[in-house]
Design a protein around this motif. Structure first.
Motif, PDB file in Angstrom:
ATOM      1  N   SER A  77      12.744  98.618  38.114  1.00 19.07           N
ATOM      2  CA  SER A  77      11.450  98.379  38.742  1.00 19.07           C
ATOM      3  C   SER A  77      10.268  98.641  37.815  1.00 19.07           C
ATOM      4  CB  SER A  77      11.315  99.238  40.004  1.00 19.07           C
ATOM      5  OG  SER A  77      11.400 100.619  39.689  1.00 19.07           O
ATOM      6  N   GLU A  78      10.260  99.775  37.105  1.00 14.25           N
ATOM      7  CA  GLU A  78       9.045 100.184  36.414  1.00 14.25           C
ATOM      8  C   GLU A  78       8.656  99.242  35.284  1.00 14.25           C
ATOM      9  OE1 GLU A  78       7.607 104.090  33.967  1.00 14.25           O
ATOM     10  OE2 GLU A  78       8.445 104.427  35.963  1.00 14.25           O
ATOM     11  N   ASN A  79       9.635  98.724  34.556  1.00 12.83           N
ATOM     12  CA  ASN A  79       9.342  97.875  33.402  1.00 12.83           C
ATOM     13  C   ASN A  79       9.447  96.388  33.706  1.00 12.83           C
ATOM     14  OD1 ASN A  79       9.258 100.235  31.629  1.00 12.83           O
ATOM     15  ND2 ASN A  79      11.456 100.311  32.042  1.00 12.83           N
ATOM     16  N   ASN A  80       9.993  96.064  34.858  1.00 12.92           N
ATOM     17  CA  ASN A  80      10.275  94.662  35.149  1.00 12.92           C
ATOM     18  C   ASN A  80       9.531  94.202  36.396  1.00 12.92           C
ATOM     19  OD1 ASN A  80      11.585  92.197  34.590  1.00 12.92           O
ATOM     20  ND2 ASN A  80      13.301  92.692  35.925  1.00 12.92           N
ATOM     21  N   PHE A  81      10.132  94.391  37.578  1.00 12.90           N
ATOM     22  CA  PHE A  81       9.514  93.734  38.725  1.00 12.90           C
ATOM     23  C   PHE A  81       8.298  94.442  39.286  1.00 12.90           C
ATOM     24  CE2 PHE A  81      13.731  95.413  39.955  1.00 12.90           C
ATOM     25  CZ  PHE A  81      13.435  96.375  40.916  1.00 12.90           C
ATOM     26  N   ASN A  82       8.020  95.671  38.851  1.00 11.61           N
ATOM     27  CA  ASN A  82       6.791  96.325  39.312  1.00 11.61           C
ATOM     28  C   ASN A  82       5.712  96.351  38.222  1.00 11.61           C
ATOM     29  OD1 ASN A  82       5.759  97.354  41.728  1.00 11.61           O
ATOM     30  ND2 ASN A  82       5.955  99.466  41.051  1.00 11.61           N
ATOM     31  N   SER A  83       5.931  95.574  37.163  1.00 16.92           N
ATOM     32  CA  SER A  83       4.916  95.502  36.100  1.00 16.92           C
ATOM     33  C   SER A  83       4.964  94.138  35.418  1.00 16.92           C
ATOM     34  CB  SER A  83       5.111  96.635  35.074  1.00 16.92           C
ATOM     35  OG  SER A  83       6.408  96.593  34.493  1.00 16.92           O
ATOM     36  N   SER A  84       5.851  93.961  34.436  1.00 17.72           N
ATOM     37  CA  SER A  84       5.802  92.757  33.606  1.00 17.72           C
ATOM     38  C   SER A  84       6.068  91.474  34.389  1.00 17.72           C
ATOM     39  CB  SER A  84       6.781  92.883  32.428  1.00 17.72           C
ATOM     40  OG  SER A  84       8.090  93.183  32.877  1.00 17.72           O
ATOM     41  N   LEU A  85       6.948  91.503  35.393  1.00 12.58           N
ATOM     42  CA  LEU A  85       7.163  90.294  36.198  1.00 12.58           C
ATOM     43  C   LEU A  85       5.918  89.924  36.995  1.00 12.58           C
ATOM     44  CD1 LEU A  85      10.789  90.397  37.700  1.00 12.58           C
ATOM     45  CD2 LEU A  85       9.924  89.032  35.810  1.00 12.58           C
ATOM     46  N   LEU A  86       5.088  90.926  37.303  1.00 15.18           N
ATOM     47  CA  LEU A  86       3.810  90.660  37.980  1.00 15.18           C
ATOM     48  C   LEU A  86       2.797  90.105  36.988  1.00 15.18           C
ATOM     49  CD1 LEU A  86       3.547  93.955  40.102  1.00 15.18           C
ATOM     50  CD2 LEU A  86       4.497  91.744  40.823  1.00 15.18           C
ATOM     51  N   PHE A  87       2.763  90.674  35.773  1.00 16.69           N
ATOM     52  CA  PHE A  87       1.794  90.234  34.769  1.00 16.69           C
ATOM     53  C   PHE A  87       1.976  88.753  34.439  1.00 16.69           C
ATOM     54  CE2 PHE A  87       1.789  94.771  32.733  1.00 16.69           C
ATOM     55  CZ  PHE A  87       1.219  95.276  33.893  1.00 16.69           C
ATOM     56  N   VAL A  88       3.243  88.304  34.365  1.00 15.31           N
ATOM     57  CA  VAL A  88       3.501  86.904  34.004  1.00 15.31           C
ATOM     58  C   VAL A  88       3.625  86.010  35.236  1.00 15.31           C
ATOM     59  CG1 VAL A  88       4.597  87.471  31.804  1.00 15.31           C
ATOM     60  CG2 VAL A  88       6.017  87.247  33.864  1.00 15.31           C
ATOM     61  N   GLN A  89       3.393  86.590  36.406  1.00  9.37           N
ATOM     62  CA  GLN A  89       3.376  85.844  37.669  1.00  9.37           C
ATOM     63  C   GLN A  89       4.691  85.123  37.963  1.00  9.37           C
ATOM     64  OE1 GLN A  89      -0.374  83.657  37.986  1.00  9.37           O
ATOM     65  NE2 GLN A  89      -1.540  85.462  37.323  1.00  9.37           N
ATOM     66  N   HIS A  90       5.776  85.869  37.742  1.00 10.34           N
ATOM     67  CA  HIS A  90       7.082  85.447  38.245  1.00 10.34           C
ATOM     68  C   HIS A  90       7.266  85.970  39.665  1.00 10.34           C
ATOM     69  CE1 HIS A  90       9.312  84.701  34.151  1.00 10.34           C
ATOM     70  NE2 HIS A  90       8.447  83.758  34.453  1.00 10.34           N
ATOM     71  N   TRP A  91       6.911  87.230  39.871  1.00  9.43           N
ATOM     72  CA  TRP A  91       6.945  87.842  41.191  1.00  9.43           C
ATOM     73  C   TRP A  91       5.524  88.223  41.587  1.00  9.43           C
ATOM     74  CZ3 TRP A  91      11.585  91.700  42.153  1.00  9.43           C
ATOM     75  CH2 TRP A  91      12.798  91.025  41.974  1.00  9.43           C
ATOM     76  N   ALA A  92       5.327  88.497  42.860  1.00  6.60           N
ATOM     77  CA  ALA A  92       4.047  88.972  43.377  1.00  6.60           C
ATOM     78  C   ALA A  92       4.332  90.040  44.429  1.00  6.60           C
ATOM     79  CB  ALA A  92       3.258  87.821  44.007  1.00  6.60           C
ATOM     80  N   LYS A  93       3.368  90.899  44.672  1.00  7.70           N
ATOM     81  CA  LYS A  93       3.540  91.941  45.680  1.00  7.70           C
ATOM     82  C   LYS A  93       2.918  91.498  46.997  1.00  7.70           C
ATOM     83  CE  LYS A  93       4.725  95.776  45.067  1.00  7.70           C
ATOM     84  NZ  LYS A  93       5.035  97.217  44.952  1.00  7.70           N
ATOM     85  N   ILE A  94       3.653  91.720  48.069  1.00  8.30           N
ATOM     86  CA  ILE A  94       3.151  91.362  49.384  1.00  8.30           C
ATOM     87  C   ILE A  94       2.664  92.605  50.138  1.00  8.30           C
ATOM     88  CG2 ILE A  94       5.361  91.497  50.619  1.00  8.30           C
ATOM     89  CD1 ILE A  94       4.417  88.802  52.007  1.00  8.30           C
ATOM     90  N   GLN A  95       2.945  93.781  49.595  1.00 10.33           N
ATOM     91  CA  GLN A  95       2.345  95.026  50.066  1.00 10.33           C
ATOM     92  C   GLN A  95       2.367  96.016  48.907  1.00 10.33           C
ATOM     93  OE1 GLN A  95       4.474  97.049  53.192  1.00 10.33           O
ATOM     94  NE2 GLN A  95       6.465  96.260  52.552  1.00 10.33           N
ATOM     95  N   TYR A  96       1.553  97.080  49.061  1.00  6.32           N
ATOM     96  CA  TYR A  96       1.393  98.058  47.964  1.00  6.32           C
ATOM     97  C   TYR A  96       1.038  97.322  46.669  1.00  6.32           C
ATOM     98  CZ  TYR A  96       4.484 100.198  51.441  1.00  6.32           C
ATOM     99  OH  TYR A  96       5.059 100.615  52.616  1.00  6.32           O
ATOM    100  N   THR A  97      -0.061  96.606  46.687  1.00  8.67           N
ATOM    101  CA  THR A  97      -0.359  95.636  45.634  1.00  8.67           C
ATOM    102  C   THR A  97      -1.026  96.227  44.392  1.00  8.67           C
ATOM    103  OG1 THR A  97      -2.533  95.080  46.579  1.00  8.67           O
ATOM    104  CG2 THR A  97      -0.620  93.813  47.355  1.00  8.67           C
ATOM    105  N   GLU A  98      -1.170  97.528  44.300  1.00  8.62           N
ATOM    106  CA  GLU A  98      -1.872  98.116  43.152  1.00  8.62           C
ATOM    107  C   GLU A  98      -1.343  97.623  41.807  1.00  8.62           C
ATOM    108  OE1 GLU A  98      -2.869 100.504  46.647  1.00  8.62           O
ATOM    109  OE2 GLU A  98      -0.961  99.782  45.828  1.00  8.62           O
ATOM    110  N   PRO A  99      -0.024  97.623  41.558  1.00 12.86           N
ATOM    111  CA  PRO A  99       0.455  97.128  40.244  1.00 12.86           C
ATOM    112  C   PRO A  99       0.114  95.666  40.000  1.00 12.86           C
ATOM    113  CG  PRO A  99       2.175  98.362  41.386  1.00 12.86           C
ATOM    114  CD  PRO A  99       1.084  98.125  42.385  1.00 12.86           C
TER     115      PRO A  99
END
Length: 474
Positions: free
Chosen positions: A55-77
């Motif tokens: 989570s910390e290095n992938n789907f809760n950070s870098s995957l968000l930066f490159v817009q592969h994934w997005a957060k639907i709640q707790y959107t701070e990252p």
């Protein structure tokens, strides 16, 4: 006097006996007092895969930066509202676990670890350093594991040093140099490790291409002319295959108890535009059957706006990525083909850049189970997919971004390097319309290694998410 000596002797023997007994009591019957190379190798591969896909290095950070994934709640990252405590695991696990254990193998005598163990350890250590410098920039490299407060090396020094390390790893790896056990990736197949070495050398060559083109060209030539070769099929892909819980894929474990991610609207829209057959692999249809199509979540939204999209009306990441045994792909055949295509486009090596580009896309499609030749041909023949020799960075960058789905750290690095696709920060993001260019250093570096940290920052630039790294500064 004789009686006194007898008591002394008996007392000494009693102490000796107690000492031996205490030594036995304090031994852990389940632990080895001398770490063995196979166990260290197995542990490094598993922990490295968890680190890369977690989570910390992938789907809760870098995957968000490159817009592969997005957060639907707790959107701070997803809004980049993070601190220097947000990126500690890559640093801490990279140094304290992976590099420490790999150095242990490298420091074994030849009787304890044959040259193949050491070649593999040097390869994996190089990969770890590569992840670290791609994410943070200047990092402890030459003195890492040697000093309590190691000096930082510049990113240029790290990349050039890793090229030498990988050259050494290649010289250590030899099918005649002994068997390897504990290898959960290649099952001791040294020829595949040698291909991985060259594939990493090619990756680094392109990392330095905008800054050191002469060295980059030579590194690309060295990597592609080495007798061992680079990856030549999807069977060569460097990946860790998980099994059932608790040894399961980190994303699978996350979604068992949480539901705060969706596939990004940016990616869904691009795949829809291209009629990309990977869309059903990358995403699930919304649970509300009335929606009837794939719907991505917006990036960088406020919590309320993200929630209002509807949990049942947006697409979760595909089940391919959320099952226990989903593999953690770390270096793919597709990536290597894209890198070969770019090396040709830059004039570093001979070849057909367009053909390699098409082969790279095909390899990615095959990787995700899409093998129908007509489907592949129809995709490649679209005007929006065809290779553009006048702007290879756009063609390769866009398709590489799609192919890297799920591999956040490397997708983030290549997006920064190639500058494609063009991404826009979400409306509630906090970096004045910018997307991060790096990770923060962990806060502990300021308190525990402050002198080295300050020296690094004075050269590289402020410890901000928006500070561009050496390989990225155009």
């Amino acid at each position: 006097m004789l009686k006194k000596l007898s008591y002394i002797t008996l007392f000494a023997l009693t102490l000796s006996s107690c000492s031996d007994t205490l030594d036995d009591i304090n031994k852990n019957p389940n632990a080895t007092e001398t770490p063995l190379p196979p166990y260290l190798l197995t542990g490094t591969l598993k922990q490295g895969a968890d680190l890369y896909w977690g989570s910390e290095n992938n789907f809760n950070s870098s995957l968000l930066f490159v817009q592969h994934w997005a957060k639907i709640q707790y959107t701070e990252p997803d809004r980049f509202d993070v601190s220097n405590t947000s990126f500690t695991s890559l640093w801490n696990t990279g140094y304290a676990t992976l590099i420490t254990d790999l150095n242990t193998i490298l420091n074994f005598s030849d009787a304890e670890a044959n040259p193949n163990y050491k070649g593999i350890a040097l390869t994996l250590r190089s990969w770890t350093f590569l992840l670290l410098t791609d994410a943070y920039g200047s990092i402890p490299y030459k003195e890492a594991g040697q000093k309590v407060t190691p000096a930082y090396n510049t990113q240029k020094e790290v990349y050039t040093g890793l090229l030498e390390d990988l050259k050494q790893a290649q010289s250590l790896l030899n099918t005649a140099s002994g068997t390897v056990t504990g290898d959960l990736v290649y099952k001791g197949d040294i020829s595949k490790w040698k291909k991985l070495v060259n594939s990493l050398r090619l990756r680094i060559a392109l990392k330095i291409s905008d800054k050191e083109p002469a060295l980059a060209k030579q590194a690309a030539i060295d990597a592609t002319t080495d007798a061992a070769g680079v990856f030549s099929s999807n069977n060569d892909t460097f990946k860790f295959t998980y099994i059932s819980s608790p040894q399961q894929n980190p994303a699978s474990a996350w979604f068992e108890t949480r539901d705060d991610f969706r596939i990004s609207k940016t990616l869904v829209d691009k795949l829809t535009e291209l009629s990309d057959p990977r869309l059903p692999v990358y995403a699930q249809l919304p649970s509300d059957a009335s929606v009837g199509k794939y719907v991505g979540g917006g990036n960088g939204l406020s919590n309320s706006d993200a929630n209002s999209q509807g949990f049942a009306k947006t697409s979760k990441p595909g089940t391919y990525f959320l099952t226990s045994a989903s593999p953690a792909v770390i270096v793919s055949y597709s990536e290597v083909l894209f890198n070969l295509s770019e090396a040709v486009a830059r004039g570093y090596i001979a070849g057909d850049a367009e053909q390699l580009y098409n082969s790279a896309i095909t390899a990615s499609l095959n990787q995700f189970g899409i093998t129908n030749t007509a489907t592949i041909a129809a995709y490649l023949n679209q005007a929006s997919v065809k290779y553009d020799a006048t702007n290879y960075a756009k063609s390769i960058g866009t398709q590489k971004w799609i192919a890297f789905y799920g591999q956040g750290l490397d997708a983030f690095a290549e997006w920064r390097r190639l500058d494609y696709p063009v991404l826009t920060a979400g409306p509630a993001s906090v970096l004045e319309g910018k997307i991060p260019s790096r990770f923060f250093y962990p806060g502990t570096e300021q308190s525990l290694n402050g002198k080295s940290y300050q020296a690094a920052v004075s050269i590289q630039g402020k410890d901000l998410l928006t500070t561009k790294l050496w390989f990225d500064a155009k």
